[in-house]
Design an enzyme around this catalytic site. Structure first.
Site, PDB file in Angstrom:
ATOM      1  CD  GLU A  38      -7.719  -3.953  -1.656  1.00  0.00           C
ATOM      2  OE1 GLU A  38      -8.210  -5.063  -1.502  1.00  0.00           O
ATOM      3  OE2 GLU A  38      -7.917  -2.859  -1.494  1.00  0.00           O
ATOM      4  CG  HIS A  79      -5.471  -0.109  -1.855  1.00  0.00           C
ATOM      5  ND1 HIS A  79      -5.735  -1.182  -1.029  1.00  0.00           N
ATOM      6  CD2 HIS A  79      -4.554   0.574  -1.299  1.00  0.00           C
ATOM      7  CE1 HIS A  79      -5.018  -1.169   0.044  1.00  0.00           C
ATOM      8  NE2 HIS A  79      -4.278  -0.116  -0.184  1.00  0.00           N
ATOM      9  CB  SER A  97      -0.984  -0.072   1.181  1.00  0.00           C
ATOM     10  OG  SER A  97      -2.083   0.943   1.201  1.00  0.00           O
TER      11      SER A  97
END
Lengths: 274, 274
Positions: A206, A179, A137
């Site tokens: 993800e 994401h 992330s």
């Protein structure tokens, strides 16, 4: 803070980067964490939770997952402020370590707190000495020279609605978004590469990661990786359009890769297709 | 139900299609509804609310908006079931009309209720006689020969997670997706065109539309239109992969267009760039 002359250029790439699109599986077959664990040379890994404003619980979560995968020692590295990033105690956490994992949060917190500090320098040293630097992330976004900070999620991309900032610079000539499918980010990644087609856009879903060695990477995990190459673009309104204008850009080349695929960053081509 | 021999082929295109990505503005500058209104020749428009299971309120909403834009008569066409689509009263609603607007809902309801009925035939007649057929959201999806019915929103696209069905066939050789940026649909549109690169993928953001005349279209509205061209694809796993596998596909060409841009569907090229 560091002596820039001493810092070796990142293109001396000797180690491995594992760049994860967020939400890597911790409960199922854990393909990505297994890959990371397999690359940790001495059973010791530093979990850098610097991206988070509230890192409580991260250490326990990763200690459990990595512990089950054979990593005996997972040590947390956190800094409350920039001055702490020069403390001897913080820096010593990275001594005799060849693996650092940046967890998620806010990428700007990582770069503003440790950028150009001894911790930053030590991370580069570990990488250039053949170690592994992983990030998920926000920890994925910071890998590039210029990183994505903000942009529209699941909305029409508008020219002025993007914010980028200098990243840690471990992987040059790319911009990474995470994401990717889950937050509808194709528009902002195209918007980013349109600003300078020198950078290749890499959008990672993800529970999906790229494992980079030198100029090559392979894809692992359950989702897809989007490569957006603007080198052949014939027109865009990025420089002339109003900030609220929707982007117009022609002749992008896009590849979608999934587990088992490999890519040559220097040639900007998928490789190894049967 | 209809005599297929009598139906003229859709490529006799003489009218105009206005294909809208959903949520066209009704309260602000109403660029898209203004464009539709400007194309309605005689102040009469049929609002086909067939896509909706609960069409209450649609008529009043469009009557108000179109009324303010000079369309005096907006008449609703709804069918409760397929048999009604052959009723003389329903068909007569389309007499002396040169403009039909399909509102949103479920595209499969449109095609399953009116496909191959006299209403379907009359819609094609209106179009081929130079009229305007507009559609928003589900009403946009039905325009193509093969239409998108279901697929992942804001999630990694997986090979088996897509459903397509025969559409109304007003615009051949394309597949249309709507609410495009807002629902994170790039993956499923790529998945659709990967199945047969003969079809060009057209992803339309909300409050954005393409206005099609013959082989050309222009873009209007506040968002973007994505063109996904798989003609040059060098590899994909669409035929061999497991249903839950993420898609792998190389060498897509993508254009992003915004208001003022135009595109040649026959050449598959943006046109008119200064």
């Amino acid at each position: 803070m560091t002596d820039r002359k001493k810092r070796r250029p990142s293109n001396g790439k000797a180690g491995t980067l594992v760049i994860i699109g967020g939400h890597e599986d911790h409960d199922g077959d854990r393909v990505i964490l297994k890959e990371v664990a397999s690359l940790v040379p001495n059973g010791r890994l530093v979990l850098a939770t610097i991206a988070s404003h509230e890192p409580d619980g991260y250490l326990e979560k990763y200690q459990k997952s990595f512990g089950e995968l054979g990593i005996k020692e997972v040590v947390e590295l956190y800094v409350n402020d920039r001055l702490e990033a020069a403390h001897e105690k913080k820096i010593s956490a990275l001594a005799n370590v060849s693996a650092v994992f940046f967890s998620g949060g806010d990428q700007l917190r990582i770069t503003s707190q440790i950028g150009d500090t001894p911790i930053d320098e030590r991370v580069h040293e570990i990488y250039e000495a053949g170690g592994i630097i992983a990030g998920t992330s926000a920890g994925a976004s910071v890998m590039s020279d210029t990183m994505m900070v903000k942009g529209p999620n699941a909305a029409s991309f508008r020219i002025g609605h993007i914010r980028m900032a200098p990243g840690l610079g471990l992987l040059p000539n790319v911009i990474i978004d995470q994401h990717f499918a889950e937050r509808g980010r194709i528009g902002r990644l195209i918007g980013a590469v349109s600003q300078n087609p020198r950078v290749l856009g890499i959008g990672i879903d993800e529970d999906t990661a790229i494992v980079v060695n030198g100029e090559m990477f392979k894809v692992i995990g359950s989702g897809a990786v989007y490569l957006v190459d603007a080198a052949g673009v014939t027109h865009s309104n990025i420089a002339e359009g109003e900030p609220d204008a929707a982007l117009s850009i022609h002749d992008l080349r896009v590849h979608v890769l999934s587990s088992g695929d490999a890519f040559d960053l220097a040639m900007r081509r998928p490789v190894g297709v049967p």
